[in-house]
Structures are given as C-alpha cells and as structure tokens.
Write a protein that holds these residues in place. Structure first.
Motif, PDB file in Angstrom:
ATOM      1  N   TYR A  94     -63.677 -15.856 -45.055  1.00  0.00           N
ATOM      2  CA  TYR A  94     -62.543 -14.972 -44.793  1.00  0.00           C
ATOM      3  C   TYR A  94     -61.196 -15.640 -45.032  1.00  0.00           C
ATOM      4  CZ  TYR A  94     -65.954 -11.915 -42.635  1.00  0.00           C
ATOM      5  OH  TYR A  94     -67.041 -11.101 -42.414  1.00  0.00           O
ATOM      6  N   GLY A  95     -61.173 -16.819 -45.583  1.00  0.00           N
ATOM      7  CA  GLY A  95     -59.907 -17.514 -45.827  1.00  0.00           C
ATOM      8  C   GLY A  95     -59.612 -18.516 -44.733  1.00  0.00           C
ATOM      9  N   ASP A  96     -59.225 -18.012 -43.565  1.00  0.00           N
ATOM     10  CA  ASP A  96     -58.914 -18.916 -42.457  1.00  0.00           C
ATOM     11  C   ASP A  96     -60.105 -19.167 -41.545  1.00  0.00           C
ATOM     12  OD1 ASP A  96     -58.961 -16.357 -41.420  1.00  0.00           O
ATOM     13  OD2 ASP A  96     -57.283 -16.674 -40.059  1.00  0.00           O
ATOM     14  N   SER A  97     -61.186 -18.436 -41.766  1.00  0.00           N
ATOM     15  CA  SER A  97     -62.409 -18.636 -40.986  1.00  0.00           C
ATOM     16  C   SER A  97     -63.618 -18.271 -41.846  1.00  0.00           C
ATOM     17  CB  SER A  97     -62.395 -17.803 -39.707  1.00  0.00           C
ATOM     18  OG  SER A  97     -62.426 -16.427 -40.018  1.00  0.00           O
ATOM     19  N   THR A  98     -64.766 -18.647 -41.352  1.00  0.00           N
ATOM     20  CA  THR A  98     -66.031 -18.392 -42.030  1.00  0.00           C
ATOM     21  C   THR A  98     -67.056 -18.033 -40.967  1.00  0.00           C
ATOM     22  OG1 THR A  98     -65.482 -19.995 -43.749  1.00  0.00           O
ATOM     23  CG2 THR A  98     -67.775 -19.430 -43.527  1.00  0.00           C
ATOM     24  N   ILE A  99     -67.918 -17.075 -41.243  1.00  0.00           N
ATOM     25  CA  ILE A  99     -68.987 -16.709 -40.325  1.00  0.00           C
ATOM     26  C   ILE A  99     -70.311 -17.061 -40.992  1.00  0.00           C
ATOM     27  CG2 ILE A  99     -70.094 -14.856 -39.018  1.00  0.00           C
ATOM     28  CD1 ILE A  99     -67.242 -15.347 -38.111  1.00  0.00           C
ATOM     29  N   VAL A 100     -71.181 -17.765 -40.259  1.00  0.00           N
ATOM     30  CA  VAL A 100     -72.494 -18.145 -40.770  1.00  0.00           C
ATOM     31  C   VAL A 100     -73.559 -17.528 -39.860  1.00  0.00           C
ATOM     32  CG1 VAL A 100     -74.048 -20.046 -41.290  1.00  0.00           C
ATOM     33  CG2 VAL A 100     -71.611 -20.309 -41.716  1.00  0.00           C
ATOM     34  N   PHE A 101     -74.548 -16.866 -40.475  1.00  0.00           N
ATOM     35  CA  PHE A 101     -75.656 -16.246 -39.747  1.00  0.00           C
ATOM     36  C   PHE A 101     -76.948 -16.966 -40.102  1.00  0.00           C
ATOM     37  CE2 PHE A 101     -72.505 -12.972 -40.592  1.00  0.00           C
ATOM     38  CZ  PHE A 101     -72.324 -12.407 -39.342  1.00  0.00           C
ATOM     39  N   SER A 102     -77.819 -17.112 -39.111  1.00  0.00           N
ATOM     40  CA  SER A 102     -79.139 -17.683 -39.351  1.00  0.00           C
ATOM     41  C   SER A 102     -80.106 -17.118 -38.325  1.00  0.00           C
ATOM     42  CB  SER A 102     -79.102 -19.212 -39.253  1.00  0.00           C
ATOM     43  OG  SER A 102     -78.770 -19.616 -37.940  1.00  0.00           O
ATOM     44  N   GLU A 103     -81.394 -17.382 -38.558  1.00  0.00           N
ATOM     45  CA  GLU A 103     -82.417 -17.004 -37.593  1.00  0.00           C
ATOM     46  C   GLU A 103     -83.375 -18.175 -37.462  1.00  0.00           C
ATOM     47  OE1 GLU A 103     -85.750 -13.573 -36.720  1.00  0.00           O
ATOM     48  OE2 GLU A 103     -84.160 -13.172 -38.157  1.00  0.00           O
ATOM     49  N   PHE A 104     -83.572 -18.618 -36.229  1.00  0.00           N
ATOM     50  CA  PHE A 104     -84.442 -19.761 -35.960  1.00  0.00           C
ATOM     51  C   PHE A 104     -85.348 -19.425 -34.790  1.00  0.00           C
ATOM     52  CE2 PHE A 104     -85.093 -23.982 -33.875  1.00  0.00           C
ATOM     53  CZ  PHE A 104     -85.883 -24.532 -34.869  1.00  0.00           C
ATOM     54  N   GLN A 105     -86.661 -19.510 -35.012  1.00  0.00           N
ATOM     55  CA  GLN A 105     -87.671 -19.222 -34.004  1.00  0.00           C
ATOM     56  C   GLN A 105     -87.434 -17.866 -33.343  1.00  0.00           C
ATOM     57  OE1 GLN A 105     -87.647 -22.726 -31.476  1.00  0.00           O
ATOM     58  NE2 GLN A 105     -88.892 -23.860 -32.954  1.00  0.00           N
ATOM     59  N   GLY A 106     -87.136 -16.866 -34.177  1.00  0.00           N
ATOM     60  CA  GLY A 106     -86.963 -15.501 -33.705  1.00  0.00           C
ATOM     61  C   GLY A 106     -85.611 -15.195 -33.089  1.00  0.00           C
ATOM     62  N   GLN A 107     -84.756 -16.175 -32.979  1.00  0.00           N
ATOM     63  CA  GLN A 107     -83.433 -15.952 -32.375  1.00  0.00           C
ATOM     64  C   GLN A 107     -82.370 -15.899 -33.475  1.00  0.00           C
ATOM     65  OE1 GLN A 107     -82.461 -18.401 -29.054  1.00  0.00           O
ATOM     66  NE2 GLN A 107     -80.326 -17.801 -29.058  1.00  0.00           N
ATOM     67  N   LYS A 108     -81.616 -14.805 -33.500  1.00  0.00           N
ATOM     68  CA  LYS A 108     -80.546 -14.658 -34.475  1.00  0.00           C
ATOM     69  C   LYS A 108     -79.311 -15.385 -33.963  1.00  0.00           C
ATOM     70  CE  LYS A 108     -82.278 -10.451 -36.421  1.00  0.00           C
ATOM     71  NZ  LYS A 108     -82.011  -9.108 -36.890  1.00  0.00           N
ATOM     72  N   ASN A 109     -78.674 -16.146 -34.855  1.00  0.00           N
ATOM     73  CA  ASN A 109     -77.510 -16.941 -34.494  1.00  0.00           C
ATOM     74  C   ASN A 109     -76.329 -16.577 -35.365  1.00  0.00           C
ATOM     75  OD1 ASN A 109     -78.957 -18.784 -32.622  1.00  0.00           O
ATOM     76  ND2 ASN A 109     -80.060 -19.273 -34.500  1.00  0.00           N
ATOM     77  N   ARG A 110     -75.155 -16.682 -34.773  1.00  0.00           N
ATOM     78  CA  ARG A 110     -73.898 -16.436 -35.477  1.00  0.00           C
ATOM     79  C   ARG A 110     -72.943 -17.553 -35.074  1.00  0.00           C
ATOM     80  NH1 ARG A 110     -68.975 -14.364 -34.015  1.00  0.00           N
ATOM     81  NH2 ARG A 110     -67.860 -13.146 -35.554  1.00  0.00           N
ATOM     82  N   VAL A 111     -72.361 -18.237 -36.064  1.00  0.00           N
ATOM     83  CA  VAL A 111     -71.413 -19.301 -35.785  1.00  0.00           C
ATOM     84  C   VAL A 111     -70.122 -18.989 -36.545  1.00  0.00           C
ATOM     85  CG1 VAL A 111     -70.921 -21.765 -35.973  1.00  0.00           C
ATOM     86  CG2 VAL A 111     -73.259 -21.004 -35.528  1.00  0.00           C
ATOM     87  N   LYS A 112     -69.027 -18.932 -35.799  1.00  0.00           N
ATOM     88  CA  LYS A 112     -67.723 -18.760 -36.436  1.00  0.00           C
ATOM     89  C   LYS A 112     -67.164 -20.149 -36.683  1.00  0.00           C
ATOM     90  CE  LYS A 112     -63.146 -16.836 -36.081  1.00  0.00           C
ATOM     91  NZ  LYS A 112     -62.190 -16.056 -35.293  1.00  0.00           N
ATOM     92  N   LEU A 113     -66.770 -20.400 -37.926  1.00  0.00           N
ATOM     93  CA  LEU A 113     -66.235 -21.707 -38.320  1.00  0.00           C
ATOM     94  C   LEU A 113     -64.741 -21.608 -38.584  1.00  0.00           C
ATOM     95  CD1 LEU A 113     -68.944 -22.704 -40.951  1.00  0.00           C
ATOM     96  CD2 LEU A 113     -68.917 -23.243 -38.517  1.00  0.00           C
ATOM     97  N   THR A 114     -64.058 -22.662 -38.217  1.00  0.00           N
ATOM     98  CA  THR A 114     -62.652 -22.819 -38.567  1.00  0.00           C
ATOM     99  C   THR A 114     -62.496 -24.145 -39.291  1.00  0.00           C
ATOM    100  OG1 THR A 114     -62.141 -23.783 -36.409  1.00  0.00           O
ATOM    101  CG2 THR A 114     -61.775 -21.411 -36.660  1.00  0.00           C
ATOM    102  N   ARG A 115     -61.469 -24.242 -40.073  1.00  0.00           N
ATOM    103  CA  ARG A 115     -61.232 -25.458 -40.847  1.00  0.00           C
ATOM    104  C   ARG A 115     -61.049 -26.643 -39.896  1.00  0.00           C
ATOM    105  NH1 ARG A 115     -61.579 -25.957 -46.324  1.00  0.00           N
ATOM    106  NH2 ARG A 115     -60.817 -23.896 -46.650  1.00  0.00           N
ATOM    107  N   ALA A 116     -61.766 -27.744 -40.147  1.00  0.00           N
ATOM    108  CA  ALA A 116     -61.657 -28.944 -39.322  1.00  0.00           C
ATOM    109  C   ALA A 116     -60.339 -29.649 -39.649  1.00  0.00           C
ATOM    110  CB  ALA A 116     -62.825 -29.888 -39.579  1.00  0.00           C
ATOM    111  N   GLN A 117     -59.677 -30.172 -38.643  1.00  0.00           N
ATOM    112  CA  GLN A 117     -58.393 -30.856 -38.838  1.00  0.00           C
ATOM    113  C   GLN A 117     -58.592 -32.321 -39.051  1.00  0.00           C
ATOM    114  OE1 GLN A 117     -55.538 -29.177 -39.189  1.00  0.00           O
ATOM    115  NE2 GLN A 117     -56.677 -27.301 -38.897  1.00  0.00           N
TER     116      GLN A 117
END
Length: 117
Positions: A94-117
């Motif tokens: 999204y430019g200033d952020s990124t969303i990553v989705f995954s599924e591990f052992q039946g659990q859906k995960n969502r991680v919002k990323l921001t640029r590391a300083q």
C-alpha cells in the motif's frame, strides 16, 4: 496528434509508476504476528527484481529465506519453509504499509508491516 502524444505520455507515466511501486517494496519491514496471547515481532526483508521477489523473515529466533516469490502490481506472494512445512503467504503493498496473509496449522494470520527505521 496531440491526443496520441498525450495518451503515449500517460502510458509511460503509468509504467514508470508501476516500476516505482515495485522498487518501494524493496527493503526492511517490521510487524508483529499475533495469535491467542502470543506476539512475535518479525522483520521482513524484501528485494524486488522485475516480477521476482526474494528476501527473508526474521525474528529473535533466527532468519528464514522466502522462496517462490512473485510480485505483480501491488500484489505479491511467497512461500516460507518452517521446519519442513511450506507456508504460503500473500500480500498487498500500500505504499506506506504492507499486509501479509498466511495460514499455518489451520490458523489464518494477518500481519501489518511498516517500513523499518
């Protein structure tokens, strides 16, 4: 004639903007994987080369390379091999952020990323 030139200039600007978006995903990103009462801070390192995405995901427990990485527009995907299990990931830039989705052992995960300083 002016209309053709304007359309060509607009097309060139769109292509340049698309390549700029690819380049912007390159770098270090940080986020936190949350499930139940557990939180795991993560650092994602991405490198974009055309439509190929490479990099790694790291935590205080070590770093794992990503594989099978692809990027097309703002959408990307890759696989993480965790203890012999392949975990597919998808994401959106999204430019200033990124969303990553995954599924591990039946659990859906969502991680919002921001640029590391």
């Amino acid at each position: 004639m002016k209309k053709k030139f304007t359309m060509a200039a607009l097309l060139v600007c769109c292509v340049v903007a698309a390549f700029a978006a690819f380049a912007d995903l390159t770098g270090k990103w940080k986020g936190t994987l949350k499930f139940d009462d557990f939180e795991l801070p993560l650092t994602y390192t991405f490198k974009v080369d055309g439509e190929k995405l490479t990099g790694s995901i790291g935590s205080d427990q070590g770093e794992n390379p990503i594989s099978e990485g692809k990027i097309k527009g703002a959408d990307f995907s890759f696989t993480l091999d965790f203890n012999g299990e392949k975990i597919p990931h998808t994401g959106k830039y999204y430019g200033d952020s990124t969303i990553v989705f995954s599924e591990f052992q039946g659990q859906k995960n969502r991680v919002k990323l921001t640029r590391a300083q």
